[in-house]
Write a protein that holds these residues in place. Structure first.
Motif, PDB file in Angstrom:
ATOM      1  N   GLY A 127       0.825  -1.206   0.000  1.00  0.00           N
ATOM      2  CA  GLY A 127       0.000   0.000   0.000  1.00  0.00           C
ATOM      3  C   GLY A 127       0.853   1.248   0.000  1.00  0.00           C
ATOM      4  O   GLY A 127       2.066   1.209   0.284  1.00  0.00           O
ATOM      5  N   PHE A 128       0.207   2.358  -0.299  1.00  0.00           N
ATOM      6  CA  PHE A 128       0.908   3.632  -0.409  1.00  0.00           C
ATOM      7  C   PHE A 128       0.236   4.625   0.528  1.00  0.00           C
ATOM      8  O   PHE A 128      -0.919   5.008   0.326  1.00  0.00           O
ATOM      9  CB  PHE A 128       0.886   4.109  -1.853  1.00  0.00           C
ATOM     10  N   ALA A 129       0.974   5.004   1.569  1.00  0.00           N
ATOM     11  CA  ALA A 129       0.408   5.812   2.654  1.00  0.00           C
ATOM     12  C   ALA A 129       0.723   7.279   2.441  1.00  0.00           C
ATOM     13  O   ALA A 129       1.795   7.644   1.949  1.00  0.00           O
ATOM     14  CB  ALA A 129       0.965   5.344   3.998  1.00  0.00           C
ATOM     15  N   SER A 169       7.329   5.257  -5.343  1.00  0.00           N
ATOM     16  CA  SER A 169       8.272   5.509  -4.254  1.00  0.00           C
ATOM     17  C   SER A 169       7.804   6.701  -3.429  1.00  0.00           C
ATOM     18  O   SER A 169       6.948   7.479  -3.858  1.00  0.00           O
ATOM     19  CB  SER A 169       9.673   5.797  -4.815  1.00  0.00           C
ATOM     20  N   ARG A 170       8.408   6.841  -2.256  1.00  0.00           N
ATOM     21  CA  ARG A 170       8.155   8.008  -1.428  1.00  0.00           C
ATOM     22  C   ARG A 170       8.474   9.272  -2.235  1.00  0.00           C
ATOM     23  O   ARG A 170       9.502   9.342  -2.909  1.00  0.00           O
ATOM     24  CB  ARG A 170       9.023   7.976  -0.171  1.00  0.00           C
ATOM     25  N   GLY A 171       7.588  10.249  -2.164  1.00  0.00           N
ATOM     26  CA  GLY A 171       7.774  11.490  -2.896  1.00  0.00           C
ATOM     27  C   GLY A 171       6.980  11.558  -4.187  1.00  0.00           C
ATOM     28  O   GLY A 171       6.752  12.646  -4.709  1.00  0.00           O
ATOM     29  N   ASP A 172       6.554  10.396  -4.717  1.00  0.00           N
ATOM     30  CA  ASP A 172       5.674  10.417  -5.889  1.00  0.00           C
ATOM     31  C   ASP A 172       4.321  11.002  -5.487  1.00  0.00           C
ATOM     32  O   ASP A 172       3.947  11.010  -4.303  1.00  0.00           O
ATOM     33  CB  ASP A 172       5.479   9.002  -6.439  1.00  0.00           C
ATOM     34  N   VAL A 173       3.579  11.469  -6.460  1.00  0.00           N
ATOM     35  CA  VAL A 173       2.246  12.025  -6.218  1.00  0.00           C
ATOM     36  C   VAL A 173       1.230  11.181  -6.976  1.00  0.00           C
ATOM     37  O   VAL A 173       1.383  10.949  -8.184  1.00  0.00           O
ATOM     38  CB  VAL A 173       2.155  13.492  -6.665  1.00  0.00           C
ATOM     39  N   LEU A 186      18.969  21.816  -0.733  1.00  0.00           N
ATOM     40  CA  LEU A 186      17.950  20.777  -0.738  1.00  0.00           C
ATOM     41  C   LEU A 186      16.586  21.450  -0.770  1.00  0.00           C
ATOM     42  O   LEU A 186      16.349  22.439  -0.063  1.00  0.00           O
ATOM     43  CB  LEU A 186      18.060  19.892   0.506  1.00  0.00           C
ATOM     44  N   MET A 187      15.708  20.936  -1.591  1.00  0.00           N
ATOM     45  CA  MET A 187      14.346  21.467  -1.704  1.00  0.00           C
ATOM     46  C   MET A 187      13.380  20.372  -1.280  1.00  0.00           C
ATOM     47  O   MET A 187      13.386  19.271  -1.835  1.00  0.00           O
ATOM     48  CB  MET A 187      14.064  21.893  -3.145  1.00  0.00           C
ATOM     49  N   LYS A 188      12.562  20.680  -0.285  1.00  0.00           N
ATOM     50  CA  LYS A 188      11.552  19.728   0.178  1.00  0.00           C
ATOM     51  C   LYS A 188      10.184  20.227  -0.257  1.00  0.00           C
ATOM     52  O   LYS A 188       9.751  21.314   0.133  1.00  0.00           O
ATOM     53  CB  LYS A 188      11.597  19.566   1.700  1.00  0.00           C
ATOM     54  N   ILE A 189       9.518  19.454  -1.092  1.00  0.00           N
ATOM     55  CA  ILE A 189       8.178  19.789  -1.564  1.00  0.00           C
ATOM     56  C   ILE A 189       7.310  18.563  -1.336  1.00  0.00           C
ATOM     57  O   ILE A 189       7.577  17.488  -1.871  1.00  0.00           O
ATOM     58  CB  ILE A 189       8.181  20.231  -3.045  1.00  0.00           C
ATOM     59  N   GLY A 190       6.281  18.717  -0.508  1.00  0.00           N
ATOM     60  CA  GLY A 190       5.484  17.565  -0.124  1.00  0.00           C
ATOM     61  C   GLY A 190       6.346  16.566   0.614  1.00  0.00           C
ATOM     62  O   GLY A 190       7.009  16.891   1.597  1.00  0.00           O
ATOM     63  N   THR A 191       6.386  15.337   0.108  1.00  0.00           N
ATOM     64  CA  THR A 191       7.193  14.295   0.744  1.00  0.00           C
ATOM     65  C   THR A 191       8.469  14.013  -0.034  1.00  0.00           C
ATOM     66  O   THR A 191       9.196  13.072   0.284  1.00  0.00           O
ATOM     67  CB  THR A 191       6.372  12.992   0.853  1.00  0.00           C
ATOM     68  N   ARG A 192       8.760  14.809  -1.052  1.00  0.00           N
ATOM     69  CA  ARG A 192       9.954  14.585  -1.875  1.00  0.00           C
ATOM     70  C   ARG A 192      11.025  15.609  -1.560  1.00  0.00           C
ATOM     71  O   ARG A 192      10.730  16.792  -1.356  1.00  0.00           O
ATOM     72  CB  ARG A 192       9.610  14.652  -3.369  1.00  0.00           C
ATOM     73  N   THR A 193      12.284  15.165  -1.534  1.00  0.00           N
ATOM     74  CA  THR A 193      13.428  16.045  -1.350  1.00  0.00           C
ATOM     75  C   THR A 193      14.348  15.904  -2.555  1.00  0.00           C
ATOM     76  O   THR A 193      14.738  14.786  -2.923  1.00  0.00           O
ATOM     77  CB  THR A 193      14.196  15.713  -0.053  1.00  0.00           C
TER      78      THR A 193
END
Length: 633
Positions: free
Chosen positions: A259-261, A316-320, A353-360
């Protein structure tokens, strides 16, 4: 007695359940210094019965000690928690307070009024649904009023109350109220602020806070509390938007479940809905919406859920995860507004480093289009952004991301910038749109690649990155290394600092910003030369760790060898082969490293050469031996 106890318990449970199900409004108070922001919040806490008796007793005592209103309670002291604030009578930090009424829960941020605390105001406003802009009726619209209004429009706060405060000090004059409305309305139209409500009030006396009172019979509009209880919150608006969920975690407890949380940023999702995963663009349908309390038939913006999909696709983590018929955009270059929040200036070309949502990702400001004078709204040229400055910039990332324009979705369009070495948050930004060229430029596949070129030259390409003070001996040692490698039949190229500034970088000076761009260009050229199969030697002061780290990140494992020519400043200055230190000491040469510009020594260079105890010839032999053993094959 047991029956009474059960009734009380039931009442408490019903009260807690009703409290739990209330909506939440986040809002800020802002405006100029001493407009009454803290007093207003104190009044709201008092009127909503959110103060305990011991708090009232303490505030009464503090009012006598710090207040200026005689024997009456100074409500501002409920919020101005820092001792420095109480002594100066101003707000410095952002103070958050919670209170509740029968209809809604509230979190209010009291933001500072001074210009030097712009970053604090932006921090407080970043999660707000609404803003109360305080205006002192005696002073009218001030520079700081305009500044905070612009920041609210920039951050995207949609609901604004212009609280015309201290009406008791102007005799509750309707003419004064109308004049302020006329002036502010014209300014609001310039900024595109549409939902603006005007309320005349006295936070100190309580007029038009909860009840209208008898002092302004000419005003028949809403009270502040009625407005706060009824204004639409962003969660309600976001539920009407297209579905977006940044993936926070890939949940794989066993082979039977994947699953994708994440937390839904906008929209509504149901099992069977078609979705698109970005930036990859792959599609699937939702199989289940999983929560700790069981599966859901529907989930909405603000809920934290786990989605399972009908197809096995790579996420993966950071995908939308987006609605398939209204997906987010993808790009790696943007126009963005940036608020700089650190004492060290923002330098174009420096990697952050740029953090947008859950992606860096890694980001560089490739150009500052202009800096905004938020006092006059004038656009001014700038080569760097200082603390509290706001600029419109071109932003370049190391990979494509999924995004929405900030005005459409703050979760998928807002970001922070982080210093890669210190992990400090140094900036906050808002994506406006993708630069068109980012959609049109793609990497071209080449059949003759780095491995083929290296094999033809029978060597392993790499870069020897010399760093150290002027006069340390970098160029001399680098030249000796190249001569020895050339004599051995290797294909090399030496990029020397002075030589490069005669051509590729002749347009650059020696400011910190120019030094950053100087190293960025050299690193990119060195990368191309390594791709060509060469052994590249660079001899640059390259004074900043951040840029040397940026250069290192361009190369593969083992391809970047940092060589620190460790010569003490006094020794380098005694040598002074070009007479540069003497010029710098006389003031004829500005921004000279070691004199009036910093040099940041490497922490973990692969090679460190002490030129006081090691001859240049021996240093060159050591480096050639190192390359022969580890890199040349």
């Amino acid at each position: 007695m047991a029956h009474v106890s059960e009734l009380i318990s039931t009442d408490i449970e019903e009260y807690l359940k009703a409290h739990e199900n209330k909506g939440l409004l986040r809002f800020i108070t802002c405006g100029s210094v001493d407009d009454g922001k803290s007093t207003l919040i104190g009044r709201l806490l008092y009127e909503s019965k959110m103060l305990f008796e011991d708090q009232l007793s303490a505030i009464e005592a503090d009012s006598k000690k710090y207040g200026t209103q005689g024997d009456e309670i100074d409500f501002a002291l409920l919020v101005d928690g820092l001792a420095a604030e109480r002594e100066q009578g101003i707000t410095i930090d952002v103070a958050y307070r919670f209170f509740s009424t029968d209809r809604r829960k509230f979190i209010v941020a009291d933001t500072p009024g001074h210009e030097q605390y712009t970053r604090n105001m932006v921090t407080g406003a970043s999660t707000a649904d609404a803003a109360i802009l305080m205006v002192d009726a005696r002073k009218g619209i001030l520079t700081q009023t305009r500044r905070h209004s612009y920041l609210m429009s920039l951050i995207g706060i949609r609901h604004i109350v212009v609280a015309i405060n201290k009406m008791d000090l102007v005799g509750y004059s309707q003419d004064t109220y109308n004049a302020i409305i006329a002036e502010y309305s014209a300014f609001a139209r310039e900024l595109g602020l549409e939902d603006v409500t005007y309320i005349p009030m006295s936070a100190f006396k309580g007029d038009n806070i909860v009840n209208h009172g008898d002092n302004m019979p000419w005003y028949q509009g809403t009270t502040l509390m009625s407005y706060l209880e009824s204004v639409e919150v962003d969660d309600e608006r976001l539920q009407r938007g297209p579905f977006r969920m940044p993936v926070q975690w890939v949940n794989r407890p066993n082979l039977d479940f994947r699953g994708f949380a994440g937390t839904i940023a906008s929209g509504v999702i149901k099992p069977g809905d078609a979705v698109r995963v970005q930036p990859s663009g792959k599609t699937s349908t939702v199989a289940r919406i999983v929560t700790h309390n069981g599966d859901l038939g529907q989930a909405v913006a603000g809920q934290s859920i786990t989605l399972t999909l009908a197809d096995e696709i790579d996420i993966s983590r950071g995908d939308v995860i987006s609605a398939v018929n209204a997906p987010a955009q993808t790009a790696d270059q943007f126009d963005a507004n940036i608020v700089w929040m650190h004492e060290e200036p923002m330098l174009p070309g420096r990697p952050y480093l740029m953090k947008i949502g859950t992606r860096t990702v890694t980001a560089q400001i490739s150009a500052i289009k202009h800096q905004l004078n938020i006092n006059t709204l004038e656009k001014q040229p700038a080569r760097q952004l200082e603390l509290n400055a706001i600029g419109e910039c071109n932003l370049s990332l190391d990979r494509a991301i999924a995004f929405d324009a900030y005005k459409d979705n703050q979760d998928t369009g807002g970001f922070i910038l982080i210093d890669r070495l210190t992990n400090n948050t140094v900036g906050a930004g808002m994506l406006n749109f993708a630069l068109r060229r980012s959609q049109n430029i793609h990497m071209q596949h080449l059949d003759v690649d780095k491995a083929v070129r290296a094999a033809a030259k029978r060597q392993k390409p790499c870069v020897l990155w010399f760093t150290g003070l002027s006069g340390a001996g970098k160029s001399t040692i680098a030249n000796l290394v190249e001569k020895k490698l050339h004599a051995m039949g290797h294909h090399t190229y030496l990029l020397d600092g002075d030589n490069v500034r005669h051509g590729l970088n002749k347009d650059l000076g020696f400011t910190d910003a120019d030094r950053v761009e100087n190293i960025r260009r050299v690193a990119e050229v060195a990368k191309l030369m390594v791709d060509a199969g060469l052994i590249v030697i660079t001899a640059f002061i390259s004074p900043f760790r951040s840029e040397r780290r940026m250069a290192r990140d361009l190369f593969g494992e083992g391809e970047f060898i940092e060589v620190f020519i460790d010569t003490p400043l006094q020794v380098a200055e005694q040598r002074d082969p070009k007479g540069l230190y003497k010029k710098a000491r006389r003031g004829d040469l500005k921004n000279f490293t070691g004199v009036d510009s910093a040099y940041e020594a490497p922490d973990n260079a692969e090679v460190k050469i002490d030129t006081v105890t090691t001859s240049q010839e021996a240093a060159a032999d050591h480096l050639v031996n190192l390359l022969t053993m580890n890199n040349l094959g």
